[in-house]
Scaffold this motif. Structure first.
Motif, PDB file in Angstrom:
ATOM      1  N   MET A   1      55.698  25.408  41.803  1.00  0.00           N
ATOM      2  CA  MET A   1      54.295  25.167  42.027  1.00  0.00           C
ATOM      3  C   MET A   1      54.034  24.916  43.508  1.00  0.00           C
ATOM      4  O   MET A   1      52.931  25.010  43.960  1.00  0.00           O
ATOM      5  CB  MET A   1      53.811  23.928  41.243  1.00  0.00           C
ATOM      6  N   LEU A   2      55.074  24.520  44.189  1.00  0.00           N
ATOM      7  CA  LEU A   2      54.862  24.173  45.578  1.00  0.00           C
ATOM      8  C   LEU A   2      55.791  25.031  46.418  1.00  0.00           C
ATOM      9  O   LEU A   2      56.990  25.027  46.215  1.00  0.00           O
ATOM     10  CB  LEU A   2      55.160  22.677  45.747  1.00  0.00           C
ATOM     11  N   LEU A 213      49.217  21.492  54.522  1.00  0.00           N
ATOM     12  CA  LEU A 213      49.416  21.459  53.069  1.00  0.00           C
ATOM     13  C   LEU A 213      48.104  21.830  52.384  1.00  0.00           C
ATOM     14  O   LEU A 213      47.071  21.213  52.643  1.00  0.00           O
ATOM     15  CB  LEU A 213      49.836  20.042  52.649  1.00  0.00           C
ATOM     16  N   PHE A 214      48.158  22.829  51.520  1.00  0.00           N
ATOM     17  CA  PHE A 214      46.978  23.202  50.735  1.00  0.00           C
ATOM     18  C   PHE A 214      47.108  22.580  49.351  1.00  0.00           C
ATOM     19  O   PHE A 214      48.086  22.838  48.654  1.00  0.00           O
ATOM     20  CB  PHE A 214      46.865  24.720  50.597  1.00  0.00           C
ATOM     21  N   VAL A 215      46.144  21.757  48.995  1.00  0.00           N
ATOM     22  CA  VAL A 215      46.109  21.177  47.650  1.00  0.00           C
ATOM     23  C   VAL A 215      44.929  21.843  46.968  1.00  0.00           C
ATOM     24  O   VAL A 215      43.783  21.624  47.364  1.00  0.00           O
ATOM     25  CB  VAL A 215      45.889  19.653  47.726  1.00  0.00           C
ATOM     26  N   HIS A 216      45.205  22.714  46.011  1.00  0.00           N
ATOM     27  CA  HIS A 216      44.078  23.471  45.482  1.00  0.00           C
ATOM     28  C   HIS A 216      44.156  23.673  43.976  1.00  0.00           C
ATOM     29  O   HIS A 216      45.153  23.350  43.339  1.00  0.00           O
ATOM     30  CB  HIS A 216      43.945  24.809  46.220  1.00  0.00           C
ATOM     31  N   MET A 217      43.067  24.183  43.447  1.00  0.00           N
ATOM     32  CA  MET A 217      42.944  24.376  42.011  1.00  0.00           C
ATOM     33  C   MET A 217      42.866  25.881  41.750  1.00  0.00           C
ATOM     34  O   MET A 217      41.823  26.496  41.969  1.00  0.00           O
ATOM     35  CB  MET A 217      41.697  23.640  41.517  1.00  0.00           C
ATOM     36  N   PRO A 218      43.984  26.481  41.331  1.00  0.00           N
ATOM     37  CA  PRO A 218      44.049  27.946  41.235  1.00  0.00           C
ATOM     38  C   PRO A 218      43.078  28.548  40.227  1.00  0.00           C
ATOM     39  O   PRO A 218      42.874  29.763  40.240  1.00  0.00           O
ATOM     40  CB  PRO A 218      45.506  28.226  40.838  1.00  0.00           C
ATOM     41  N   LYS A 219      42.463  27.694  39.389  1.00  0.00           N
ATOM     42  CA  LYS A 219      41.435  28.230  38.490  1.00  0.00           C
ATOM     43  C   LYS A 219      40.297  28.845  39.301  1.00  0.00           C
ATOM     44  O   LYS A 219      39.660  29.793  38.856  1.00  0.00           O
ATOM     45  CB  LYS A 219      40.903  27.106  37.598  1.00  0.00           C
ATOM     46  N   ASP A 220      40.072  28.324  40.500  1.00  0.00           N
ATOM     47  CA  ASP A 220      39.099  28.911  41.427  1.00  0.00           C
ATOM     48  C   ASP A 220      39.797  30.103  42.098  1.00  0.00           C
ATOM     49  O   ASP A 220      40.412  29.987  43.156  1.00  0.00           O
ATOM     50  CB  ASP A 220      38.683  27.855  42.459  1.00  0.00           C
ATOM     51  N   LYS A 221      39.697  31.259  41.419  1.00  0.00           N
ATOM     52  CA  LYS A 221      40.525  32.413  41.799  1.00  0.00           C
ATOM     53  C   LYS A 221      40.166  32.972  43.165  1.00  0.00           C
ATOM     54  O   LYS A 221      41.038  33.374  43.935  1.00  0.00           O
ATOM     55  CB  LYS A 221      40.380  33.523  40.748  1.00  0.00           C
ATOM     56  N   ALA A 222      38.865  32.997  43.459  1.00  0.00           N
ATOM     57  CA  ALA A 222      38.437  33.555  44.746  1.00  0.00           C
ATOM     58  C   ALA A 222      39.011  32.715  45.882  1.00  0.00           C
ATOM     59  O   ALA A 222      39.498  33.235  46.888  1.00  0.00           O
ATOM     60  CB  ALA A 222      36.915  33.598  44.827  1.00  0.00           C
ATOM     61  N   LYS A 245      49.490  23.160  43.580  1.00  0.00           N
ATOM     62  CA  LYS A 245      48.485  23.706  42.674  1.00  0.00           C
ATOM     63  C   LYS A 245      48.140  22.662  41.620  1.00  0.00           C
ATOM     64  O   LYS A 245      49.032  22.146  40.949  1.00  0.00           O
ATOM     65  CB  LYS A 245      49.026  24.971  42.008  1.00  0.00           C
ATOM     66  N   CYS A 246      46.876  22.384  41.486  1.00  0.00           N
ATOM     67  CA  CYS A 246      46.430  21.364  40.536  1.00  0.00           C
ATOM     68  C   CYS A 246      45.842  22.042  39.313  1.00  0.00           C
ATOM     69  O   CYS A 246      44.936  22.869  39.436  1.00  0.00           O
ATOM     70  CB  CYS A 246      45.378  20.474  41.170  1.00  0.00           C
ATOM     71  N   LEU A 247      46.380  21.692  38.158  1.00  0.00           N
ATOM     72  CA  LEU A 247      46.000  22.387  36.931  1.00  0.00           C
ATOM     73  C   LEU A 247      45.130  21.506  36.045  1.00  0.00           C
ATOM     74  O   LEU A 247      45.095  20.289  36.193  1.00  0.00           O
ATOM     75  CB  LEU A 247      47.274  22.789  36.181  1.00  0.00           C
ATOM     76  N   GLU A 248      44.457  22.172  35.130  1.00  0.00           N
ATOM     77  CA  GLU A 248      43.621  21.427  34.181  1.00  0.00           C
ATOM     78  C   GLU A 248      44.492  20.549  33.292  1.00  0.00           C
ATOM     79  O   GLU A 248      45.685  20.795  33.130  1.00  0.00           O
ATOM     80  CB  GLU A 248      42.818  22.403  33.325  1.00  0.00           C
ATOM     81  N   ALA A 323      39.424  17.091  35.354  1.00  0.00           N
ATOM     82  CA  ALA A 323      40.122  17.578  34.162  1.00  0.00           C
ATOM     83  C   ALA A 323      39.937  19.095  34.014  1.00  0.00           C
ATOM     84  O   ALA A 323      40.843  19.797  33.598  1.00  0.00           O
ATOM     85  CB  ALA A 323      39.611  16.855  32.917  1.00  0.00           C
ATOM     86  N   PHE A 324      38.764  19.584  34.396  1.00  0.00           N
ATOM     87  CA  PHE A 324      38.507  21.027  34.327  1.00  0.00           C
ATOM     88  C   PHE A 324      39.283  21.768  35.420  1.00  0.00           C
ATOM     89  O   PHE A 324      39.662  22.924  35.272  1.00  0.00           O
ATOM     90  CB  PHE A 324      37.002  21.296  34.451  1.00  0.00           C
ATOM     91  N   ALA A 325      39.507  21.048  36.528  1.00  0.00           N
ATOM     92  CA  ALA A 325      40.362  21.553  37.617  1.00  0.00           C
ATOM     93  C   ALA A 325      39.865  22.847  38.247  1.00  0.00           C
ATOM     94  O   ALA A 325      40.616  23.821  38.385  1.00  0.00           O
ATOM     95  CB  ALA A 325      41.809  21.703  37.146  1.00  0.00           C
ATOM     96  N   TYR A 326      38.587  22.846  38.615  1.00  0.00           N
ATOM     97  CA  TYR A 326      38.061  23.995  39.357  1.00  0.00           C
ATOM     98  C   TYR A 326      37.748  23.632  40.806  1.00  0.00           C
ATOM     99  O   TYR A 326      38.135  24.349  41.732  1.00  0.00           O
ATOM    100  CB  TYR A 326      36.807  24.541  38.656  1.00  0.00           C
ATOM    101  N   HIS A 327      37.058  22.487  40.975  1.00  0.00           N
ATOM    102  CA  HIS A 327      36.703  22.089  42.341  1.00  0.00           C
ATOM    103  C   HIS A 327      36.369  20.607  42.362  1.00  0.00           C
ATOM    104  O   HIS A 327      35.259  20.212  42.028  1.00  0.00           O
ATOM    105  CB  HIS A 327      35.509  22.917  42.834  1.00  0.00           C
TER     106      HIS A 327
END
Ligand code: NAG
Length: 353
Positions: A1-2, A213-222, A245-248, A323-327
């Protein structure tokens, strides 16, 4: 993941033989990261990812901010005993410095959003002095405001006698863009950019640019795509980087009570059941949409659930978004984020111009 890369690990991508020790270290690293991150995918488990409760730090650190108004903006800070580094925090759009500390007599305007306050508590527990500034507008701007905030940070560091300590920064969303640019003005030993890709297409990246370091939520695909593009840019420039990567994760009846000061188990469970009845969460407890998009406040009114303080709806919404892990701002990976900062502390000192 990292994923992590620095100049000494270029062999990874060129297909040459990787030394055994490096391979071993990578495996250990990956194992640790999977341990941290993958709990988010296990529906039945809330331990692991959500191990931190709002009062987890009660016995070790207390929030105790100092507030000052300077250059027409709030500067809020807290310095622990024997600090080892300085952390500058940049909020996202609609945020402000006051979100990072709980409301108290010393900071009556403070809000204490659940993720923000936990980031500060983590920082203080790891002996980072913390300073947050509010943006002048709704979001950060990248012209004069850079100079202004850079000036405030330098002034503050000097006033606190912390000039010898390394400086790091964490910015979320608009604050992430801001930090990516501010890193060309101030000497950070490393930076963390949360739920943002940064402004790497608009800045001049020299070899001194800090490890990122990028801490992001890959659900936000763009956004994930833009981050991937920026990782390529950093790789080409020889700048160290890593990615979390932070997941739901699923809601549980006690989640909101665990994360939000002043919200008890009963209301937390009532909300959980309401969300389930309304179909806001699926049968496994996962949010079906972002908290901002669901009409959950209306549902609350319909069912006549009264919050102990109506301002808590911002806190609840933050946890639903998380919890939704988008933004959303997240403190869930603070352990890894501060490990990252600590692993680069020796890189540089603050230089005051
Ligand atoms: C910020 O305030 C200080 C003290 O009032 C002043 O000297 C400085 O010029 C101000 N900075 C900017 C960029 O306005």
């Amino acid at each position: 993941m990292l994923r992590q890369r620095n100049t000494s690990s270029m062999v990874w991508s060129s297909g040459q033989r990787v030394p055994v020790t490096v391979t071993f270290l990578i495996l250990v690293f990956v194992a640790v990261v999977l341990l941290f991150c993958h709990n988010g995918e296990i529906p039945s488990s809330s331990t692991g990812v959500i191990e931190q409760k709002w009062n987890s730090f009660e016995s070790s650190v207390q929030l105790d901010p100092t507030v000052e108004f300077r250059n027409r903006t709030d500067v809020i800070w807290q310095v622990p005993d024997s600090p080892k580094a300085v952390l500058f925090l940049a909020h996202g759009c609609n945020g402000r410095a006051a979100n990072f500390w709980d409301r108290s007599t010393k900071c009556p305007q403070c809000v204490g959003l659940p993720e923000e306050r936990l980031i500060v508590l983590h920082a203080l527990a790891r002996k980072f002095a913390v300073v947050a500034v509010s943006s002048a507008g709704r979001c950060w701007s990248f012209g004069k405001e850079r100079l202004l905030v850079g000036g405030i940070i330098k002034w503050w560091v000097k006033k606190q006698n912390l000039e010898k300590l390394p400086l790091v920064a964490l910015g979320a969303s608009s604050g992430g863009y801001f930090v990516s640019v501010l890193a060309t003005d101030l000497k950070f030993s490393s930076i963390a950019i949360m739920i943002a890709e940064g402004m790497f297409d608009q800045i001049d990246i020299t070899k001194d640019y800090p490890p990122t370091l990028f801490v992001h939520m890959p659900k936000d695909k763009a956004r994930k795509q833009r981050i991937d593009d920026n990782l390529k840019v950093l790789r080409e420039k020889g700048i160290s980087f890593a990615e979390i990567k932070c997941l739901e994760f699923p809601l549980l009846p006690n989640l909101l009570a665990d994360r939000i000061p002043g919200l008890d188990q009963t209301i937390s469970a009532q909300l959980f059941h309401l969300f389930r009845d309304k179909g806001f969460i699926d049968k496994n407890g996962y949010m079906r949409n972002d908290g901002r998009a669901l009409r959950w406040k209306e549902a609350l009114r319909e069912r006549e659930i009264v919050l102990p303080d109506k301002r808590l709806s911002n806190h609840i919404q933050e946890e639903l978004n998380l919890a939704f892990a988008y933004h959303e701002m997240t403190s869930l990976h603070s352990g890894q984020i501060f490990d990252w900062f600590e692993s680069h502390l020796s890189r540089s000192r603050i230089t005051l111009i």
